[in-house]
Design a protein around this motif. Structure first.
Motif, PDB file in Angstrom:
ATOM      1  N   PHE A 145      17.418  21.878  18.196  1.00 17.75           N
ATOM      2  CA  PHE A 145      16.334  22.403  17.553  1.00 17.75           C
ATOM      3  C   PHE A 145      15.733  21.588  16.672  1.00 17.75           C
ATOM      4  CE2 PHE A 145      15.571  24.949  13.726  1.00 17.75           C
ATOM      5  CZ  PHE A 145      14.312  25.665  14.173  1.00 17.75           C
ATOM      6  N   LEU A 146      16.616  20.781  15.885  1.00 17.52           N
ATOM      7  CA  LEU A 146      15.923  19.949  14.929  1.00 17.52           C
ATOM      8  C   LEU A 146      15.084  18.804  15.427  1.00 17.52           C
ATOM      9  CD1 LEU A 146      19.082  19.189  12.638  1.00 17.52           C
ATOM     10  CD2 LEU A 146      17.158  20.758  12.092  1.00 17.52           C
ATOM     11  N   GLU A 147      15.355  18.461  16.527  1.00 22.02           N
ATOM     12  CA  GLU A 147      14.142  17.541  17.406  1.00 22.02           C
ATOM     13  C   GLU A 147      13.074  18.344  17.983  1.00 22.02           C
ATOM     14  OE1 GLU A 147      17.139  15.958  20.183  1.00 22.02           O
ATOM     15  OE2 GLU A 147      17.745  14.516  19.029  1.00 22.02           O
ATOM     16  N   SER A 148      13.195  19.425  18.084  1.00 23.89           N
ATOM     17  CA  SER A 148      12.025  20.363  18.594  1.00 23.89           C
ATOM     18  C   SER A 148      11.182  20.511  17.340  1.00 23.89           C
ATOM     19  CB  SER A 148      12.378  21.511  18.995  1.00 23.89           C
ATOM     20  OG  SER A 148      12.783  22.724  17.928  1.00 23.89           O
ATOM     21  N   LEU A 172      11.482  20.222   6.939  1.00 24.89           N
ATOM     22  CA  LEU A 172      12.357  19.618   7.978  1.00 24.89           C
ATOM     23  C   LEU A 172      11.385  19.475   9.292  1.00 24.89           C
ATOM     24  CD1 LEU A 172      15.658  21.603   8.274  1.00 24.89           C
ATOM     25  CD2 LEU A 172      15.136  19.386   6.852  1.00 24.89           C
ATOM     26  N   ARG A 173      10.118  19.718   9.046  1.00 31.11           N
ATOM     27  CA  ARG A 173       9.325  19.251  10.085  1.00 31.11           C
ATOM     28  C   ARG A 173       9.343  17.848  10.328  1.00 31.11           C
ATOM     29  NH1 ARG A 173       5.751  22.665  12.100  1.00 31.11           N
ATOM     30  NH2 ARG A 173       5.490  24.726  11.279  1.00 31.11           N
ATOM     31  N   ASN A 174       9.425  17.332  11.534  1.00 28.27           N
ATOM     32  CA  ASN A 174       9.502  15.842  12.001  1.00 28.27           C
ATOM     33  C   ASN A 174      10.902  15.235  11.597  1.00 28.27           C
ATOM     34  OD1 ASN A 174       6.754  15.401  13.208  1.00 28.27           O
ATOM     35  ND2 ASN A 174       6.203  16.238  11.556  1.00 28.27           N
ATOM     36  N   VAL A 175      11.681  15.967  11.250  1.00 29.72           N
ATOM     37  CA  VAL A 175      13.002  15.608  10.603  1.00 29.72           C
ATOM     38  C   VAL A 175      13.713  14.328  11.451  1.00 29.72           C
ATOM     39  CG1 VAL A 175      14.436  17.121  11.637  1.00 29.72           C
ATOM     40  CG2 VAL A 175      14.923  16.123   9.177  1.00 29.72           C
ATOM     41  N   ALA A 176      13.472  14.584  12.550  1.00 24.83           N
ATOM     42  CA  ALA A 176      14.247  13.542  13.694  1.00 24.83           C
ATOM     43  C   ALA A 176      13.691  12.071  13.564  1.00 24.83           C
ATOM     44  CB  ALA A 176      14.010  14.076  15.073  1.00 24.83           C
ATOM     45  N   LEU A 177      12.510  11.967  12.937  1.00 20.59           N
ATOM     46  CA  LEU A 177      11.748  10.673  12.688  1.00 20.59           C
ATOM     47  C   LEU A 177      11.797  10.241  11.304  1.00 20.59           C
ATOM     48  CD1 LEU A 177       8.323  11.646  14.258  1.00 20.59           C
ATOM     49  CD2 LEU A 177      10.176  10.570  15.561  1.00 20.59           C
ATOM     50  N   ALA A 200       0.572  -1.278  -0.271  1.00 19.41           N
ATOM     51  CA  ALA A 200      -0.075   0.022  -0.098  1.00 19.41           C
ATOM     52  C   ALA A 200       0.919   1.351  -0.054  1.00 19.41           C
ATOM     53  CB  ALA A 200      -0.876  -0.221   1.389  1.00 19.41           C
ATOM     54  N   CYS A 201       0.366   2.317  -0.063  1.00 15.54           N
ATOM     55  CA  CYS A 201       1.140   3.572   0.007  1.00 15.54           C
ATOM     56  C   CYS A 201       1.832   3.590   1.396  1.00 15.54           C
ATOM     57  CB  CYS A 201       0.283   4.831  -0.063  1.00 15.54           C
ATOM     58  SG  CYS A 201      -0.786   4.817  -1.606  1.00 15.54           S
ATOM     59  N   ALA A 202       0.823   3.218   2.295  1.00 11.97           N
ATOM     60  CA  ALA A 202       1.302   3.260   3.855  1.00 11.97           C
ATOM     61  C   ALA A 202       2.613   2.288   4.082  1.00 11.97           C
ATOM     62  CB  ALA A 202       0.383   3.103   4.758  1.00 11.97           C
ATOM     63  N   SER A 203       2.772   1.411   2.929  1.00 14.98           N
ATOM     64  CA  SER A 203       4.036   0.487   3.186  1.00 14.98           C
ATOM     65  C   SER A 203       5.424   1.262   3.227  1.00 14.98           C
ATOM     66  CB  SER A 203       4.066  -0.528   2.089  1.00 14.98           C
ATOM     67  OG  SER A 203       2.826  -1.110   2.061  1.00 14.98           O
ATOM     68  N   CYS A 204       5.278   2.417   2.326  1.00 14.14           N
ATOM     69  CA  CYS A 204       6.532   3.331   2.321  1.00 14.14           C
ATOM     70  C   CYS A 204       6.139   4.783   3.202  1.00 14.14           C
ATOM     71  CB  CYS A 204       7.019   3.889   0.935  1.00 14.14           C
ATOM     72  SG  CYS A 204       7.495   2.084   0.040  1.00 14.14           S
ATOM     73  N   HIS A 205       5.259   4.858   3.809  1.00 19.69           N
ATOM     74  CA  HIS A 205       4.967   6.114   4.197  1.00 19.69           C
ATOM     75  C   HIS A 205       4.062   5.615   5.796  1.00 19.69           C
ATOM     76  CE1 HIS A 205       6.245   8.575   0.970  1.00 19.69           C
ATOM     77  NE2 HIS A 205       5.417   7.622   0.320  1.00 19.69           N
ATOM     78  N   GLU A 206       4.867   5.330   6.630  1.00 18.36           N
ATOM     79  CA  GLU A 206       4.125   4.840   8.101  1.00 18.36           C
ATOM     80  C   GLU A 206       3.952   6.165   8.964  1.00 18.36           C
ATOM     81  OE1 GLU A 206       7.140   2.076   9.675  1.00 18.36           O
ATOM     82  OE2 GLU A 206       7.751   1.453   7.826  1.00 18.36           O
ATOM     83  N   GLN A 207       2.883   6.099   9.566  1.00 17.37           N
ATOM     84  CA  GLN A 207       2.582   7.225  10.313  1.00 17.37           C
ATOM     85  C   GLN A 207       3.476   7.506  11.490  1.00 17.37           C
ATOM     86  OE1 GLN A 207      -1.232   7.032  12.227  1.00 17.37           O
ATOM     87  NE2 GLN A 207      -1.126   9.424  12.900  1.00 17.37           N
ATOM     88  N   LYS A 208       4.197   6.517  12.297  1.00 18.18           N
ATOM     89  CA  LYS A 208       4.827   6.612  13.378  1.00 18.18           C
ATOM     90  C   LYS A 208       6.329   7.053  13.150  1.00 18.18           C
ATOM     91  CE  LYS A 208       6.843   1.854  13.101  1.00 18.18           C
ATOM     92  NZ  LYS A 208       7.061   0.624  13.675  1.00 18.18           N
ATOM     93  N   ARG A 209       6.550   7.087  11.765  1.00 17.08           N
ATOM     94  CA  ARG A 209       7.996   7.863  11.097  1.00 17.08           C
ATOM     95  C   ARG A 209       7.511   9.226  10.160  1.00 17.08           C
ATOM     96  NH1 ARG A 209      11.976   3.735  11.493  1.00 17.08           N
ATOM     97  NH2 ARG A 209      11.147   1.764  11.580  1.00 17.08           N
ATOM     98  N   ALA A 210       6.504   9.923  10.564  1.00 18.61           N
ATOM     99  CA  ALA A 210       5.900  11.126  10.030  1.00 18.61           C
ATOM    100  C   ALA A 210       5.682  10.612   8.462  1.00 18.61           C
ATOM    101  CB  ALA A 210       7.174  12.049  10.126  1.00 18.61           C
ATOM    102  N   PHE A 211       5.365   9.554   8.150  1.00 14.87           N
ATOM    103  CA  PHE A 211       4.861   8.961   7.002  1.00 14.87           C
ATOM    104  C   PHE A 211       6.051   8.876   5.893  1.00 14.87           C
ATOM    105  CE2 PHE A 211       1.029  10.604   8.562  1.00 14.87           C
ATOM    106  CZ  PHE A 211       0.110   9.460   8.346  1.00 14.87           C
TER     107      PHE A 211
END
Length: 382
Positions: A357-360, A290-295, A72-83
């Motif tokens: 900062f990036l983690e914020s 860069l939003r959610n870049v730590a994930l 599925a699309c979600a196979s490469c875009h997982e919510q827990k990893r910011a998709f």
């Protein structure tokens, strides 16, 4: 009831029904925008509706949308990893290698172009065709098996009703075009604006640690100069909203490779050059938000940098010197890289501050929002 009274009653009922229908059609979509976010751009031929979003969410998580029913699309875009998917590069449903990293989808509604380096994919509807129908590389592989895929959806008790609700004016709405429209509608709702950084900008002075505040000063300052490319509300120079004009597409070479001493990149990943054939476009890619870049590690268009610490090392060195393997070459000396990518010094504390900062930029509400999650019950997930 007399004929005249019956006619009058019928006319009144018909008028009321028409007014109700028109009111429903003209009711604007109720965006759930984070504070300060503008309304996203939406193509005229695919206005937003809650029903399309619901349908698109099901399609996004449905493995039956791939030719062989395995991805599925979600196979490469997982919510827990910011998709994103946590891999350097993904593998398609039939085992084909995909040369580019799966990007996160937070605030994807605001991008001016889609994929890493395609200047003509300027809507999510156009972008969705790439993983669904492209054959080189083959990702979901829907193209050669379109009729089969659509029949699978027709045979599921959910989809005929979902399609009728989403496209009520169409006699046979379960079509290829409407798959694209529904997927795009769902993705436009993936809005992230609740990170500590966002809360700080809204006046919560304690939302950021002292280290993150120092890192923010570095990020937006002239020593690190990150902000020149990672600017605006989503920390990318690729931006479009309802009320902005589509600006000139911007792609950058960051000195990641220099395999021939003249700035060349690996042959399967030449960036904008693939589309223009212009030497100056070799290795130029869209600047990622860069939003959610730590994930969303690993990083860069090919996932070749594993951690944020290594990303900082790349930029403080002014590019990457590849000393072994098939892509040997000193990207620091590339004549094609952005001149802002130049060596500079950071102390150990300053590096830690920039990372803080990036983690914020991590929005935990976004990656746990149930409205973005898999809608299929666990026992019945395709």
């Amino acid at each position: 009831m007399s004929p005249r009274a019956l006619l009058s009653w019928s006319t009144a009922v018909l008028s009321a029904l028409l007014l109700t229908a028109c009111a429903k059609e003209e009711t604007p979509y109720a965006w759930r925008l984070p504070p300060g976010f503008p309304e996203p751009f939406v193509p005229e031929d695919n206005p937003m509706s809650e029903e399309k979003v619901v349908l698109g969410r099901y399609l996004f998580y449905d493995t039956r949308l791939s030719g062989n029913g395995t991805m599925a699309c979600a196979s490469c875009h997982e919510q827990k990893r910011a998709f994103s998917d946590g891999l350097a590069t993904p593998t398609g449903s039939t085992g084909h290698h995909v040369a580019r990293n799966s990007p996160g989808l937070a605030n994807v509604a605001y991008l001016a172009t889609y994929t890493w380096a395609n200047p003509v994919l300027d809507t999510l509807e156009k972008q969705a065709r790439v993983p669904l129908f492209a054959e080189t590389p083959l990702e979901l592989g829907m193209g050669s098996r379109l009729d089969e895929v659509l029949q699978r959806l027709r045979e599921d008790a959910r989809y005929p009703a979902l399609y009728r609700d989403a496209f009520p004016d169409e006699e046979r709405p379960l079509t290829e075009t409407n798959v694209l429209k529904a997927l795009a509608s769902f993705q436009r709702t993936l809005l992230s604006g609740g990170s500590p950084y966002d809360r700080y900008l809204r006046g919560e002075s304690n939302a950021l640690s002292a280290s993150a505040k120092r890192g923010m000063e570095l990020f937006f300052g002239e020593r690190a100069e990150c902000y020149h490319c990672h600017s605006g509300p989503h920390l990318t120079n690729s931006f479009r909203s309802k009320d902005t004009k589509l600006s000139e597409r911007d792609f950058q070479n960051t000195g990641l490779y220099n395999v021939d001493g003249q700035g060349a990149y690996p042959g399967d990943n030449t960036g904008l050059f693939e589309f223009t054939g212009l030497a100056k476009d070799m290795g130029r890619f869209r600047v990622p938000p860069l939003r959610n870049v730590a994930l969303t590690a690993p990083y860069m268009h090919d996932g070749s940098i594993a951690t944020l610490e290594e990303v900082l090392s790349h930029y403080t060195a002014g590019g990457r010197d590849v000393t072994s393997g098939p892509f040997t070459g000193d990207g620091r000396l590339s004549p094609l890289k952005n001149p802002l990518v130049r060596p500079f010094e950071l102390s150990t504390q300053e590096r830690a501050d920039l990372i803080a900062f990036l983690e914020s930029l991590t929005d935990t509400d976004f990656v746990n929002d149930p409205s973005f999650s898999n809608p299929f019950p666990p026992a019945t997930t395709p």
